[in-house]
Write a protein that holds these residues in place. Sequence first.
Motif, PDB file in Angstrom:
ATOM      1  N   SER A  10     -16.677 -33.879 -12.110  1.00 36.24           N
ATOM      2  CA  SER A  10     -18.114 -33.900 -11.807  1.00 36.24           C
ATOM      3  C   SER A  10     -18.450 -32.910 -10.694  1.00 36.24           C
ATOM      4  O   SER A  10     -19.464 -32.209 -10.762  1.00 36.24           O
ATOM      5  N   LEU A  11     -17.594 -32.852  -9.682  1.00 41.63           N
ATOM      6  CA  LEU A  11     -17.791 -31.892  -8.604  1.00 41.63           C
ATOM      7  C   LEU A  11     -17.735 -30.464  -9.151  1.00 41.63           C
ATOM      8  O   LEU A  11     -18.595 -29.628  -8.839  1.00 41.63           O
ATOM      9  N   PHE A  12     -16.747 -30.200  -9.985  1.00 39.86           N
ATOM     10  CA  PHE A  12     -16.622 -28.885 -10.601  1.00 39.86           C
ATOM     11  C   PHE A  12     -17.872 -28.536 -11.400  1.00 39.86           C
ATOM     12  O   PHE A  12     -18.406 -27.430 -11.287  1.00 39.86           O
ATOM     13  N   MET A  13     -18.341 -29.479 -12.188  1.00 31.88           N
ATOM     14  CA  MET A  13     -19.528 -29.219 -13.012  1.00 31.88           C
ATOM     15  C   MET A  13     -20.749 -28.921 -12.157  1.00 31.88           C
ATOM     16  O   MET A  13     -21.559 -28.062 -12.513  1.00 31.88           O
ATOM     17  N   ASP A  14     -20.899 -29.596 -11.036  1.00 27.34           N
ATOM     18  CA  ASP A  14     -22.006 -29.300 -10.124  1.00 27.34           C
ATOM     19  C   ASP A  14     -21.903 -27.867  -9.617  1.00 27.34           C
ATOM     20  O   ASP A  14     -22.889 -27.122  -9.623  1.00 27.34           O
ATOM     21  N   PHE A  15     -20.706 -27.487  -9.184  1.00 22.37           N
ATOM     22  CA  PHE A  15     -20.520 -26.114  -8.705  1.00 22.37           C
ATOM     23  C   PHE A  15     -20.756 -25.115  -9.834  1.00 22.37           C
ATOM     24  O   PHE A  15     -21.425 -24.100  -9.651  1.00 22.37           O
ATOM     25  N   TRP A  16     -20.175 -25.394 -11.009  1.00 21.40           N
ATOM     26  CA  TRP A  16     -20.313 -24.487 -12.159  1.00 21.40           C
ATOM     27  C   TRP A  16     -21.788 -24.271 -12.489  1.00 21.40           C
ATOM     28  O   TRP A  16     -22.250 -23.139 -12.657  1.00 21.40           O
ATOM     29  N   THR A  17     -22.539 -25.353 -12.553  1.00 20.66           N
ATOM     30  CA  THR A  17     -23.967 -25.273 -12.907  1.00 20.66           C
ATOM     31  C   THR A  17     -24.741 -24.471 -11.872  1.00 20.66           C
ATOM     32  O   THR A  17     -25.529 -23.588 -12.230  1.00 20.66           O
ATOM     33  N   ASN A  18     -24.510 -24.739 -10.603  1.00 24.44           N
ATOM     34  CA  ASN A  18     -25.217 -24.004  -9.550  1.00 24.44           C
ATOM     35  C   ASN A  18     -24.827 -22.534  -9.526  1.00 24.44           C
ATOM     36  O   ASN A  18     -25.690 -21.659  -9.367  1.00 24.44           O
ATOM     37  N   GLU A  19     -23.550 -22.249  -9.676  1.00 25.18           N
ATOM     38  CA  GLU A  19     -23.107 -20.851  -9.671  1.00 25.18           C
ATOM     39  C   GLU A  19     -23.649 -20.105 -10.891  1.00 25.18           C
ATOM     40  O   GLU A  19     -24.000 -18.924 -10.798  1.00 25.18           O
ATOM     41  N   SER A  20     -23.757 -20.779 -12.021  1.00 25.42           N
ATOM     42  CA  SER A  20     -24.309 -20.141 -13.215  1.00 25.42           C
ATOM     43  C   SER A  20     -25.764 -19.739 -13.008  1.00 25.42           C
ATOM     44  O   SER A  20     -26.182 -18.649 -13.423  1.00 25.42           O
ATOM     45  N   LYS A  21     -26.530 -20.595 -12.360  1.00 21.62           N
ATOM     46  CA  LYS A  21     -27.930 -20.267 -12.069  1.00 21.62           C
ATOM     47  C   LYS A  21     -28.017 -19.016 -11.189  1.00 21.62           C
ATOM     48  O   LYS A  21     -28.868 -18.147 -11.405  1.00 21.62           O
ATOM     49  N   THR A  22     -27.142 -18.928 -10.215  1.00 26.79           N
ATOM     50  CA  THR A  22     -27.123 -17.760  -9.341  1.00 26.79           C
ATOM     51  C   THR A  22     -26.684 -16.520 -10.113  1.00 26.79           C
ATOM     52  O   THR A  22     -27.248 -15.437  -9.948  1.00 26.79           O
ATOM     53  N   THR A  23     -25.698 -16.670 -10.972  1.00 25.77           N
ATOM     54  CA  THR A  23     -25.222 -15.530 -11.763  1.00 25.77           C
ATOM     55  C   THR A  23     -26.337 -14.997 -12.655  1.00 25.77           C
ATOM     56  O   THR A  23     -26.496 -13.778 -12.783  1.00 25.77           O
ATOM     57  N   ILE A  24     -27.125 -15.877 -13.242  1.00 29.86           N
ATOM     58  CA  ILE A  24     -28.255 -15.440 -14.067  1.00 29.86           C
ATOM     59  C   ILE A  24     -29.202 -14.573 -13.236  1.00 29.86           C
ATOM     60  O   ILE A  24     -29.671 -13.527 -13.695  1.00 29.86           O
ATOM     61  N   LYS A  25     -29.474 -14.990 -11.995  1.00 32.98           N
ATOM     62  CA  LYS A  25     -30.360 -14.201 -11.119  1.00 32.98           C
ATOM     63  C   LYS A  25     -29.770 -12.818 -10.844  1.00 32.98           C
ATOM     64  O   LYS A  25     -30.478 -11.814 -10.890  1.00 32.98           O
ATOM     65  N   VAL A  26     -28.470 -12.776 -10.540  1.00 31.91           N
ATOM     66  CA  VAL A  26     -27.830 -11.499 -10.210  1.00 31.91           C
ATOM     67  C   VAL A  26     -27.805 -10.577 -11.427  1.00 31.91           C
ATOM     68  O   VAL A  26     -28.153  -9.391 -11.328  1.00 31.91           O
ATOM     69  N   LEU A  27     -27.428 -11.097 -12.576  1.00 30.17           N
ATOM     70  CA  LEU A  27     -27.375 -10.255 -13.773  1.00 30.17           C
ATOM     71  C   LEU A  27     -28.750  -9.693 -14.113  1.00 30.17           C
ATOM     72  O   LEU A  27     -28.862  -8.557 -14.590  1.00 30.17           O
ATOM     73  N   GLY A  28     -29.779 -10.471 -13.847  1.00 30.63           N
ATOM     74  CA  GLY A  28     -31.142 -10.022 -14.119  1.00 30.63           C
ATOM     75  C   GLY A  28     -31.599  -8.878 -13.233  1.00 30.63           C
ATOM     76  O   GLY A  28     -32.610  -8.230 -13.516  1.00 30.63           O
ATOM     77  N   ARG A  29     -30.871  -8.598 -12.168  1.00 35.61           N
ATOM     78  CA  ARG A  29     -31.235  -7.510 -11.251  1.00 35.61           C
ATOM     79  C   ARG A  29     -30.544  -6.186 -11.601  1.00 35.61           C
ATOM     80  O   ARG A  29     -30.841  -5.157 -11.004  1.00 35.61           O
ATOM     81  N   ILE A  30     -29.602  -6.206 -12.525  1.00 35.52           N
ATOM     82  CA  ILE A  30     -28.896  -4.971 -12.878  1.00 35.52           C
ATOM     83  C   ILE A  30     -29.844  -4.083 -13.679  1.00 35.52           C
ATOM     84  O   ILE A  30     -30.325  -4.481 -14.743  1.00 35.52           O
ATOM     85  N   PRO A  31     -30.134  -2.886 -13.183  1.00 33.87           N
ATOM     86  CA  PRO A  31     -31.064  -2.009 -13.890  1.00 33.87           C
ATOM     87  C   PRO A  31     -30.509  -1.563 -15.250  1.00 33.87           C
ATOM     88  O   PRO A  31     -29.321  -1.243 -15.370  1.00 33.87           O
ATOM     89  N   GLU A  32     -31.369  -1.565 -16.228  1.00 36.14           N
ATOM     90  CA  GLU A  32     -31.002  -1.128 -17.575  1.00 36.14           C
ATOM     91  C   GLU A  32     -30.561   0.333 -17.534  1.00 36.14           C
ATOM     92  O   GLU A  32     -31.204   1.170 -16.912  1.00 36.14           O
ATOM     93  N   GLY A  33     -29.447   0.613 -18.172  1.00 39.42           N
ATOM     94  CA  GLY A  33     -28.977   1.991 -18.305  1.00 39.42           C
ATOM     95  C   GLY A  33     -28.232   2.545 -17.105  1.00 39.42           C
ATOM     96  O   GLY A  33     -27.784   3.691 -17.130  1.00 39.42           O
ATOM     97  N   SER A  34     -28.064   1.742 -16.044  1.00 35.67           N
ATOM     98  CA  SER A  34     -27.368   2.242 -14.861  1.00 35.67           C
ATOM     99  C   SER A  34     -25.888   2.476 -15.177  1.00 35.67           C
ATOM    100  O   SER A  34     -25.242   1.636 -15.797  1.00 35.67           O
ATOM    101  N   THR A  35     -25.400   3.611 -14.750  1.00 38.31           N
ATOM    102  CA  THR A  35     -23.977   3.924 -14.897  1.00 38.31           C
ATOM    103  C   THR A  35     -23.299   4.007 -13.524  1.00 38.31           C
ATOM    104  O   THR A  35     -22.190   4.508 -13.413  1.00 38.31           O
ATOM    105  N   TYR A  36     -23.987   3.485 -12.502  1.00 38.52           N
ATOM    106  CA  TYR A  36     -23.453   3.544 -11.138  1.00 38.52           C
ATOM    107  C   TYR A  36     -22.105   2.854 -11.051  1.00 38.52           C
ATOM    108  O   TYR A  36     -21.894   1.784 -11.622  1.00 38.52           O
ATOM    109  N   ARG A  37     -21.204   3.489 -10.339  1.00 34.06           N
ATOM    110  CA  ARG A  37     -19.927   2.903  -9.953  1.00 34.06           C
ATOM    111  C   ARG A  37     -19.578   3.509  -8.599  1.00 34.06           C
ATOM    112  O   ARG A  37     -19.753   4.705  -8.408  1.00 34.06           O
TER     113      ARG A  37
END
Length: 153
Positions: free
Chosen positions: A5-32
């Motif tokens: 249950s503890l793991f699932m709480d962390f997993w769920t919260n981290e997934s929400k944050t990951t969705i936010k971060v992925l949504g900030r990656i600019p389309e077509g960026s080839t930056y490295r």
Amino acid sequence: MDEKSLFMDFWTNESKTTIKVLGRIPEGSTYRPDPKSRTAHEIAWQIVCEEKMIIEALETGKAAWEPPPMPATMKEVADAYEKQSAAITQRWKALPAARWDGTLDFFGTQRPASPMAWSFLFDIVHHRGQITTYLRPMGSTVPQIYGPSGDEP
């Protein structure tokens, strides 16, 4: 609260944050940041594939790394993550205690299942952190993660 249950709480919260971060990656960026580094698009796809791999490993008792081809657009990657994220949360809930407390074959080595789940969660958070360091150089902004960011006080 039990460990799963503890793991699932962390997993769920981290997934929400990951969705936010992925949504900030600019389309077509080839930056490295370095020629040896992957792009944010490539790292994002690794996150999608790792999340799928670890739940399947716990469900079946055997890890297999067979990522499908990376989608052409960041929107497709983010959409795949968001869709998969909701389904994986349900799969964690449905995972029998015997699988959580058992072992899995990790490429020929028997490993305890629940510590492997935690390890993958931490690895995914690590890769998400890599992406956050790319966001400003790509012309984007960093969302709040564990608190305010320079872009979202």
